[in-house]
Design a protein around this motif. Sequence first.
Motif, PDB file in Angstrom:
ATOM      1  N   ASP A  60       0.831  -1.210   0.000  1.00 18.98           N
ATOM      2  CA  ASP A  60       0.000   0.000   0.000  1.00 18.98           C
ATOM      3  C   ASP A  60       0.865   1.260   0.000  1.00 18.98           C
ATOM      4  O   ASP A  60       0.601   2.208  -0.739  1.00 18.98           O
ATOM      5  CB  ASP A  60      -0.943   0.017   1.206  1.00 18.98           C
ATOM      6  N   GLN A  61       1.915   1.264   0.838  1.00 18.24           N
ATOM      7  CA  GLN A  61       2.802   2.423   0.917  1.00 18.24           C
ATOM      8  C   GLN A  61       3.527   2.650  -0.405  1.00 18.24           C
ATOM      9  O   GLN A  61       3.601   3.779  -0.902  1.00 18.24           O
ATOM     10  CB  GLN A  61       3.833   2.236   2.031  1.00 18.24           C
ATOM     11  N   LEU A  62       4.088   1.590  -0.986  1.00 18.12           N
ATOM     12  CA  LEU A  62       4.859   1.736  -2.216  1.00 18.12           C
ATOM     13  C   LEU A  62       3.968   2.095  -3.405  1.00 18.12           C
ATOM     14  O   LEU A  62       4.361   2.894  -4.253  1.00 18.12           O
ATOM     15  CB  LEU A  62       5.639   0.453  -2.506  1.00 18.12           C
TER      16      LEU A  62
ATOM     17  N   PRO B   8      11.778   6.912  -3.687  1.00 17.69           N
ATOM     18  CA  PRO B   8      12.655   5.955  -3.010  1.00 17.69           C
ATOM     19  C   PRO B   8      11.935   5.339  -1.808  1.00 17.69           C
ATOM     20  O   PRO B   8      10.983   5.921  -1.279  1.00 17.69           O
ATOM     21  CB  PRO B   8      13.846   6.790  -2.567  1.00 17.69           C
ATOM     22  N   ILE B   9      12.384   4.195  -1.397  1.00 21.91           N
ATOM     23  CA  ILE B   9      11.726   3.474  -0.290  1.00 21.91           C
ATOM     24  C   ILE B   9      11.570   4.341   0.955  1.00 21.91           C
ATOM     25  O   ILE B   9      10.478   4.388   1.524  1.00 21.91           O
ATOM     26  CB  ILE B   9      12.465   2.151   0.010  1.00 21.91           C
ATOM     27  N   PRO B  10      12.607   5.053   1.428  1.00 22.26           N
ATOM     28  CA  PRO B  10      12.398   5.868   2.641  1.00 22.26           C
ATOM     29  C   PRO B  10      11.292   6.914   2.478  1.00 22.26           C
ATOM     30  O   PRO B  10      10.511   7.143   3.394  1.00 22.26           O
ATOM     31  CB  PRO B  10      13.762   6.528   2.870  1.00 22.26           C
ATOM     32  N   ALA B  11      11.212   7.536   1.306  1.00 22.19           N
ATOM     33  CA  ALA B  11      10.170   8.545   1.079  1.00 22.19           C
ATOM     34  C   ALA B  11       8.798   7.898   0.988  1.00 22.19           C
ATOM     35  O   ALA B  11       7.815   8.440   1.502  1.00 22.19           O
ATOM     36  CB  ALA B  11      10.468   9.330  -0.197  1.00 22.19           C
ATOM     37  N   ALA B  12       8.709   6.746   0.353  1.00 25.62           N
ATOM     38  CA  ALA B  12       7.426   6.064   0.204  1.00 25.62           C
ATOM     39  C   ALA B  12       6.926   5.525   1.544  1.00 25.62           C
ATOM     40  O   ALA B  12       5.729   5.529   1.807  1.00 25.62           O
ATOM     41  CB  ALA B  12       7.550   4.925  -0.799  1.00 25.62           C
ATOM     42  N   CYS B  13       7.850   5.072   2.383  1.00 30.71           N
ATOM     43  CA  CYS B  13       7.446   4.464   3.656  1.00 30.71           C
ATOM     44  C   CYS B  13       7.114   5.487   4.732  1.00 30.71           C
ATOM     45  O   CYS B  13       6.345   5.192   5.636  1.00 30.71           O
ATOM     46  CB  CYS B  13       8.539   3.523   4.145  1.00 30.71           C
ATOM     47  N   GLY B  14       7.685   6.668   4.638  1.00 35.58           N
ATOM     48  CA  GLY B  14       7.290   7.730   5.551  1.00 35.58           C
ATOM     49  C   GLY B  14       8.088   7.854   6.824  1.00 35.58           C
ATOM     50  O   GLY B  14       8.222   8.937   7.348  1.00 35.58           O
ATOM     51  N   ASP B  15       8.609   6.780   7.358  1.00 33.97           N
ATOM     52  CA  ASP B  15       9.421   6.894   8.568  1.00 33.97           C
ATOM     53  C   ASP B  15      10.521   5.830   8.555  1.00 33.97           C
ATOM     54  O   ASP B  15      10.496   4.899   7.761  1.00 33.97           O
ATOM     55  CB  ASP B  15       8.576   6.824   9.842  1.00 33.97           C
TER      56      ASP B  15
END
Length: 98
Positions: A16-18, A25-32
């Motif tokens: 859902d996040q991705l 990038p993964i850090p930006a998509a995941c949020g924390d």
Amino acid sequence: MAASKPAPDSVQALLDQLSAAPGKPIPAACGDWAAAKAACRFFDSPHVTERSVLAGHFAATAARVAMSEGPILILQDTTEFIYSRAQKASPNGYSKSR
């Protein structure tokens, strides 16, 4: 210690996040940091392979091909569209004037 398989609910949360942030990038998509670290652990798992990730897609494609009666076109398009712009468009479109 053997690696455990990721829990289905955590896999769905990661998907859902991705999918909500394509191209980020993964850090930006995941949020924390914790979610990004969990995503990296997920992708580093020996249970997560290209084959296992794409298995559902391949099975669905094979089922659609089996139901087809005519020719099948297999097209590839690697074009990416980015609709956000830092500047506003002039009435004549975007220009590089400064």
